[in-house]
Design an enzyme around this catalytic site. Structure first.
Site, mmCIF file in Angstrom:
data_model
loop_
_atom_site.group_PDB
_atom_site.id
_atom_site.type_symbol
_atom_site.label_atom_id
_atom_site.label_comp_id
_atom_site.label_asym_id
_atom_site.label_seq_id
_atom_site.Cartn_x
_atom_site.Cartn_y
_atom_site.Cartn_z
ATOM 1 N N CYS A 249 47.711 44.751 46.337
ATOM 2 C CA CYS A 249 48.912 43.988 45.939
ATOM 3 C C CYS A 249 49.680 44.698 44.837
ATOM 4 O O CYS A 249 50.299 44.056 43.978
ATOM 5 C CB CYS A 249 48.552 42.560 45.520
ATOM 6 S SG CYS A 249 47.991 41.525 46.884
ATOM 7 N N GLN B 134 42.833 39.713 35.103
ATOM 8 C CA GLN B 134 41.759 40.684 34.946
ATOM 9 C C GLN B 134 41.244 40.766 33.513
ATOM 10 O O GLN B 134 40.357 41.571 33.226
ATOM 11 C CB GLN B 134 42.240 42.075 35.391
ATOM 12 C CG GLN B 134 42.712 42.151 36.830
ATOM 13 C CD GLN B 134 41.612 41.881 37.843
ATOM 14 O OE1 GLN B 134 40.430 42.054 37.559
ATOM 15 N NE2 GLN B 134 41.998 41.439 39.036
ATOM 16 N N LYS C 187 38.256 34.524 39.962
ATOM 17 C CA LYS C 187 37.895 35.832 39.417
ATOM 18 C C LYS C 187 36.986 35.704 38.196
ATOM 19 O O LYS C 187 36.542 36.711 37.650
ATOM 20 C CB LYS C 187 39.147 36.620 39.038
ATOM 21 C CG LYS C 187 40.079 36.947 40.203
ATOM 22 C CD LYS C 187 41.268 37.773 39.750
ATOM 23 C CE LYS C 187 42.365 37.857 40.795
ATOM 24 N NZ LYS C 187 41.953 38.545 42.026
ATOM 25 N N HIS D 14 51.089 43.337 39.772
ATOM 26 C CA HIS D 14 50.672 42.680 41.003
ATOM 27 C C HIS D 14 51.914 42.078 41.656
ATOM 28 O O HIS D 14 52.859 41.686 40.984
ATOM 29 C CB HIS D 14 49.660 41.581 40.662
ATOM 30 C CG HIS D 14 48.975 40.965 41.828
ATOM 31 N ND1 HIS D 14 49.579 40.022 42.635
ATOM 32 C CD2 HIS D 14 47.714 41.136 42.327
ATOM 33 C CE1 HIS D 14 48.722 39.633 43.564
ATOM 34 N NE2 HIS D 14 47.587 40.301 43.415
ATOM 35 N N ASP E 105 50.079 38.261 32.747
ATOM 36 C CA ASP E 105 49.133 38.153 33.847
ATOM 37 C C ASP E 105 47.757 38.507 33.291
ATOM 38 O O ASP E 105 47.448 39.669 33.041
ATOM 39 C CB ASP E 105 49.536 39.119 34.969
ATOM 40 C CG ASP E 105 48.517 39.172 36.096
ATOM 41 O OD1 ASP E 105 47.490 38.469 36.012
ATOM 42 O OD2 ASP E 105 48.747 39.929 37.059
#
Length: 453
Positions: free
Chosen positions: A407, A242, A265, A161, A239
């Site tokens: 992104c 997700q 999210k 991202h 990261d």
């Protein structure tokens, strides 16, 4: 004197009164009772918790497949935030009056909940930020600027991202460090671990990679990555935007030095994310921003700083949003993250198989059959059609998907496509909705095919 201007002894008394109910040490809060349906029934069993889904768009029932961008919010989160504003609204950490003490207790209890949700050793390892991008920038500026030098190397990947690329570009330019990117395997479009091993060296000072890709759906072997990186003396940042919402994540098992995630999210509100960091690493880091709350003492000539996490939370925080995020952690914990993951794996595989059966469709990323499987999302393109046109036609049929580069422009450049459409699922979606999406996609393709005649 503290940042409120009161004698520190008074603040300590107020804090003790406000936070008396908080547990010490490794916090494993008991989640609120939720009548959790079986994994196979999860989507239909909880849809009434998400009132936004009960609407029609362009005359059709809403099919919301843009969850990788932001999830919808359950009533429990909405009620927690409204309850704060209705009964408790006050600033935190600053007053001895009842509302301030209560607000402080609620805010810090939310930190406890986030800490428990990701398996943190203690709640002071959790720093509230506006979002994951701010959390990433916090590490970049606070740790990166102080620790990276000319000749040092930062390993990212082609599929990151932008929030995990741009901050490191800025830091590299200012420090002289070098940015290196892991490519993807040609067959499954996952991280190429052989290339990662080739890039890793004594020059590597930071490895910053996705846990789960927001475009490819690929899952990285982050435990192995962390172990290899630490052997060469590098720090590891993950990261987890997700992964935290969709599967059990325990930072003790991941082995990273930091993770970042976005509250919006994972059923929480916008405007609040978090950074988790090993406390010994956080202690070594200087403040990201200056202002109130993050200080010990201020003089005209210099200041001393509060210990983490306060050191990184300058100014009035997003109090209601943090409380909402804590409620989201309770909600997901009540469902059971193993159940959530099992449901999404099944639903995601169904989406992949149905989409793969549609002619002229190219899905990016690994198939569900790879060892680490894939997330419940599919970025795809239809031969001869622009992704934005496909998304616009789907919207006319009530189906919300994302289109663009998500992104991840370097990834799309690598794939040699300008954009892609992305259908991303979450706990309240169903197989029936997947079927509705596939029917709508087929109608959209037919529309463009007929138009070309």
């Amino acid at each position: 004197m503290g940042s409120s201007g009161l004698p520190r002894s008074g603040l300590e008394l107020a804090a003790r009164a406000a936070l008396a109910s908080r547990s010490a040490g490794r916090l494993r809060l008991r989640a609120q009772a939720v009548d959790a349906p079986a994994a196979a029934e999860l989507g239909t069993g909880i849809r009434s918790d998400f009132p936004v889904l009960d609407q029609r768009v362009n005359g059709r029932p809403l099919v919301y497949f843009d969850n990788a961008a932001t999830s919808q919010k359950p009533l429990a989160v909405l009620e927690a935030m409204e309850g704060y504003y209705r009964t408790t609204n006050s600033n935190v950490h600053r007053g001895v009056h009842a509302l301030s003490a209560r607000a402080t207790a609620m805010y810090e209890a939310a930190r406890d909940r986030v800490a428990a949700f990701v398996g943190a050793g203690e709640s002071r390892e959790v720093v509230f930020t506006r979002n994951a991008s701010e959390a990433m920038n916090l590490v970049a500026y606070s740790w990166g600027m102080s620790n990276l030098r000319e000749g040092d190397e930062i390993i990212i990947s082609t599929a990151e991202h932008h929030s995990n690329i741009v901050p490191w570009q800025i830091v590299a330019k200012k420090t002289g460090a070098r940015l290196r990117a892991v490519t993807l395997t040609k067959d499954t479009e996952e991280l190429d671990m052989q290339h990662f091993r080739e890039l890793l060296s004594d020059h590597t000072k930071l490895v910053s990679l996705f846990h789960v890709s927001n475009t490819l759906g690929a899952v990285s072997p982050v435990e192995d990555i962390a172990e290899m990186a630490h052997k060469v003396g590098a720090r590891v940042l993950l990261d987890c935007c997700q992964s935290v919402p969709n599967r059990p994540v325990d930072v003790q098992d991941l082995g990273a030095d930091w993770i970042v995630a976005s509250g919006h999210k994972m059923c929480g509100p916008t405007g609040c994310g978090f950074l988790w960091g090993r406390y010994d690493v956080l202690e070594e880091m200087t403040p990201f921003m200056g202002g109130g709350e993050m200080i010990e003492d201020v003089f005209i000539s210099h200041s001393t700083y509060a210990p983490p996490p306060a050191r990184f939370e300058a100014g009035t925080p997003a109090i209601a949003e943090a409380i909402g995020l804590g409620a989201a952690c309770d909600y997901l914990s009540g469902l059971g993250m193993h159940r959530v993951h099992a449901y999404e794996q099944d639903l995601g595989a169904y989406l992949y198989d149905r989409l793969k059966s549609v002619g002229k469709v190219r899905i990016y990323g690994p198939p569900p059959s790879v060892p680490r499987s894939r997330a419940s999302l599919c970025a795809f393109n239809v031969e001869g059609l622009h992704a934005s046109d496909v998304a616009a036609l789907l919207d006319q049929q009530g189906v919300a998907v994302r289109s663009g580069h998500h992104c991840t422009q370097p990834l799309h450049q690598y794939l040699d496509v300008p954009a892609s459409a992305r259908a991303s699922l979450y706990i309240y979606n169903t197989r029936h909705e997947v079927d509705m999406f596939i029917d709508a996609l087929g109608d959209s393709i037919k529309f463009f095919t007929d138009l070309n005649f």
